[in-house]
Every structure is written in structure tokens, then in C-alpha cells.
Design a protein around this motif. Structure first.
Motif, PDB file in Angstrom:
ATOM      1  N   LEU A  22       0.927  -1.454  -0.055  1.00  0.00           N
ATOM      2  CA  LEU A  22      -0.156  -0.180  -0.078  1.00  0.00           C
ATOM      3  C   LEU A  22       0.847   1.309  -0.074  1.00  0.00           C
ATOM      4  O   LEU A  22       0.505   2.140  -0.888  1.00  0.00           O
ATOM      5  CB  LEU A  22      -0.791   0.089   1.184  1.00  0.00           C
ATOM      6  N   ALA A  23       1.942   1.059   0.749  1.00  0.00           N
ATOM      7  CA  ALA A  23       2.825   2.410   0.809  1.00  0.00           C
ATOM      8  C   ALA A  23       3.359   2.809  -0.602  1.00  0.00           C
ATOM      9  O   ALA A  23       4.022   3.824  -0.807  1.00  0.00           O
ATOM     10  CB  ALA A  23       3.839   2.293   2.028  1.00  0.00           C
ATOM     11  N   ALA A  24       3.860   1.688  -1.180  1.00  0.00           N
ATOM     12  CA  ALA A  24       4.120   1.962  -2.621  1.00  0.00           C
ATOM     13  C   ALA A  24       3.344   2.489  -3.457  1.00  0.00           C
ATOM     14  O   ALA A  24       3.898   2.982  -4.492  1.00  0.00           O
ATOM     15  CB  ALA A  24       4.691   0.409  -3.018  1.00  0.00           C
ATOM     16  N   ALA A  25       2.342   2.533  -3.406  1.00  0.00           N
ATOM     17  CA  ALA A  25       1.275   3.011  -4.265  1.00  0.00           C
ATOM     18  C   ALA A  25       0.647   4.186  -3.574  1.00  0.00           C
ATOM     19  O   ALA A  25      -0.041   4.943  -4.511  1.00  0.00           O
ATOM     20  CB  ALA A  25       0.086   1.949  -4.471  1.00  0.00           C
ATOM     21  N   GLY A  26       0.765   4.526  -2.511  1.00  0.00           N
ATOM     22  CA  GLY A  26       0.210   5.753  -2.274  1.00  0.00           C
ATOM     23  C   GLY A  26       0.119   5.880  -0.413  1.00  0.00           C
ATOM     24  O   GLY A  26       0.753   5.024   0.156  1.00  0.00           O
ATOM     25  N   PRO A  27      -0.667   6.809   0.144  1.00  0.00           N
ATOM     26  CA  PRO A  27      -0.477   6.977   1.624  1.00  0.00           C
ATOM     27  C   PRO A  27      -0.997   5.857   2.363  1.00  0.00           C
ATOM     28  O   PRO A  27      -2.141   5.233   1.882  1.00  0.00           O
ATOM     29  CB  PRO A  27      -1.120   8.397   1.975  1.00  0.00           C
ATOM     30  N   GLY A  59       8.725   5.684   5.590  1.00  0.00           N
ATOM     31  CA  GLY A  59       8.712   6.702   4.427  1.00  0.00           C
ATOM     32  C   GLY A  59       7.729   7.666   4.513  1.00  0.00           C
ATOM     33  O   GLY A  59       6.913   7.485   5.255  1.00  0.00           O
ATOM     34  N   PRO A  60       7.625   8.443   3.521  1.00  0.00           N
ATOM     35  CA  PRO A  60       6.885   9.807   3.803  1.00  0.00           C
ATOM     36  C   PRO A  60       5.264   9.202   3.485  1.00  0.00           C
ATOM     37  O   PRO A  60       4.417   9.830   3.877  1.00  0.00           O
ATOM     38  CB  PRO A  60       7.216  10.716   2.625  1.00  0.00           C
ATOM     39  N   GLU A  61       5.192   7.967   2.840  1.00  0.00           N
ATOM     40  CA  GLU A  61       3.902   7.490   2.670  1.00  0.00           C
ATOM     41  C   GLU A  61       3.097   6.799   3.808  1.00  0.00           C
ATOM     42  O   GLU A  61       2.025   6.323   3.739  1.00  0.00           O
ATOM     43  CB  GLU A  61       3.656   6.764   1.473  1.00  0.00           C
ATOM     44  N   ALA A  62       4.116   6.366   4.634  1.00  0.00           N
ATOM     45  CA  ALA A  62       3.669   5.444   6.034  1.00  0.00           C
ATOM     46  C   ALA A  62       3.525   6.398   7.013  1.00  0.00           C
ATOM     47  O   ALA A  62       4.460   6.819   7.871  1.00  0.00           O
ATOM     48  CB  ALA A  62       4.600   4.406   6.274  1.00  0.00           C
TER      49      ALA A  62
END
Length: 284
Positions: free
Chosen positions: A19-24, A39-42
């Protein structure tokens, strides 16, 4: 926003990573320092299921939840489902187990999972259950014996199980979380083949490039080993589950991974090759 729980476990960490690889994505973690997804999305919320204020913070603005619980005694599913209903969550995807749909399974753990599923149903939040068979990663418990002496010790070496790579379980869960039309459904998830502990040992041997020996534990020795690690009801549940596996109750293969994700489920030999470093001797 999707909330992921259990993100330090075998499936939850994979779900959070995908999920983090695709967005928040938001993660509720009792011990944030153990998270591998960063990372910034997690976005991480520190807390546990019994901490309702932490649950409320984690659920604020969330549309979907991936729920993983593992306590055999705490009402964690009910806690999360109740809080999710109050927060207006529109979809709760619970990691369960395939045995709940099998009439012959009546051990302590399976009964608890049935109760947990019922708590989710009664919450009023639209739900989906992902019910995997035994994880391939359970063989990581063999690593100390393999590293030290090249020996795998396990109960019932010729009992087949259609075990599943946790990465494939996660892919199904993500497909359910991000897709449509999954509410009110339960998905049994298996690997592509039934395999025995003796065969897993042989495939690990090939992946490692060194000979391994399988030694079958008797029921008494297995019980003693389990009781050294788990409370008696849990240990006895594992033994009952092993008896069902010996009788062939866990050998069925289902096509859910392909049906939901479009990809084929990974065989054990692939999992073994990808995780061979976990079984390698420690370099000194």
C-alpha cells in the motif's frame, strides 16, 4: 486512507509495504520501532487495541481497515470493529484462517477465530474475511536446527498442507482493500500445491545447497516443545490441527490468489529460495 494493523507480522508488513508503494497508508503499531515499512507515505500511530483513544486517532478519516489480531484471550477484534463503526469506516478486511469454514476443526484457536469473525459481523461495518491456510513462513521455526546441525524436527513429516506464501496472502488482502465488490465475502487462500514437511526439508536443502535431515517428532515430544512456548490451550490446538493435517484436511488447493490478483500463487520452492539466508549458518 487505509489503516493497517499487525504491520510487524508476516502478512501485515507485506500489506503495508504494498500500500505504501502505491500511496499513503496509516499504520497502528504497538511497537513502532519494529516496523520495516517507513517513508513519507507511511503514517504511524503508536498504540494498541486496548487503548481506545489511540484507536480513535488511528481510525480518524479512515475508509478501510486491514485487521490482524493474535491474542487468544483479548477481545481485540471486537475493540477494533466497535471503534471502526463509530469512526464511520466503510470496509473492514480481517485476516482469519481457513479452518473456520471446516466443520471438523474444533480446536481452541479455530473456535476463537469464529468468535472474532462474528464480532466483526455484528459491528455493522461491511466486512471481508481473508482466510489463509498455513503460512510457508512457519518453517522459519526450523532455522535454529538447520543452522546448528542441518536437522529439521517436526511432527508428522508426511502430512500434506497447501501452505501459502504470506506475500500472496498480502496481495489478496490488498486486492480486496483497493478493489470493489468484496464486501460480505470470505476468501479461502491456499498455495498451489499440497506439500509435506519432509518435502519442504528437501526443497530447503536444494535452496541452501547443503544436505538436511528430517527427524519426525513423536506426539509427546511435540507436546512438550509446544508447552514450553505456549499456554496449554494453544499448544493443544496446534496438536489437534496437526492431526487434521495428517488426515488430509489441509491438502485442498483453491485458486483464490489468481482469481483476486491475476497472478499465480508461489510454490514453496520459490519461498525457500527467496528466504534461504534465514537458514544459513551464522558467520563468525
Amino acid at each position: 486512507m487505509i489503516l493497517v494493523t499487525g504491520a510487524t507480522g508476516a502478512v501485515g508488513r507485506e500489506v503495508a509495504g504494498l500500500l505504501a508503494a502505491a500511496g499513503p497508508v496509516r499504520i497502528l503499531a504497538r511497537r513502532p520501532e519494529r516496523l520495516t515499512v517507513r517513508g513519507p507515505e507511511a503514517e504511524v500511530v503508536a498504540g494498541e487495541y486496548a487503548d481506545r483513544p489511540a484507536l480513535d486517532r488511528a481510525l480518524n478519516g479512515v475508509t478501510s481497515v486491514f485487521l490482524v489480531t493474535n491474542s487468544p484471550t483479548e477481545p481485540d477484534d471486537e475493540r477494533v470493529a466497535t471503534a471502526a463503526a463509530a469512526a464511520g469506516v466503510r470496509h473492514l478486511v480481517k485476516l482469519s484462517m481457513m479452518a473456520v469454514e471446516e466443520p471438523g476443526a474444533d480446536d481452541f484457536i479455530t473456535r476463537r477465530q469464529r468468535e472474532n469473525e462474528q464480532a466483526v459481523r455484528e459491528s455493522g461495518v461491511p466486512w471481508t474475511f481473508v482466510r489463509p491456510r498455513t503460512f510457508m513462513s512457519n518453517t522459519l521455526s526450523w532455522a535454529p536446527g538447520i543452522r546448528s546441525s542441518g536437522v529439521v524436527r517436526a511432527l508428522y513429516g508426511d502430512a500434506p498442507v497447501a501452505c501459502i506464501d504470506p506475500r500472496d496472502v498480502a496481495a489478496v488482502a490488498v486486492g480486496v482493500l483497493t478493489g470493489t465488490g468484496h464486501e460480505g465475502k470470505a476468501y479461502a487462500v491456499s498455495g498451489p500445491e499440497a506439500i509435506t514437511a519432509r518435502e519442504q526439508t528437501a526443497q530447503l536443502s536444494r535452496a541452501l545447497g547443503r544436505p538436511l535431515r528430517f527427524e519426525e517428532l513423536g506426539p509427546d515430544a511435540a507436546r512438550a516443545a509446544l508447552l514450553a512456548k505456549y499456554p496449554r490451550p494453544v499448544a493443544e490446538a496446534f496438536l489437534e490441527s496437526a492431526e487434521r493435517q495428517l488426515a488430509g484436511a489441509k491438502a485442498a488447493v483453491v485458486p483464490t490468489v489468481h482469481d483476486v490478483t491475476g497472478s499465480e500463487a508461489r510454490p514453496f520452492r520459490t519461498w525457500a529460495a527467496d528466504h534461504k539466508d534465514a537458514f544459513a549458518p551464522v558467520q563468525r
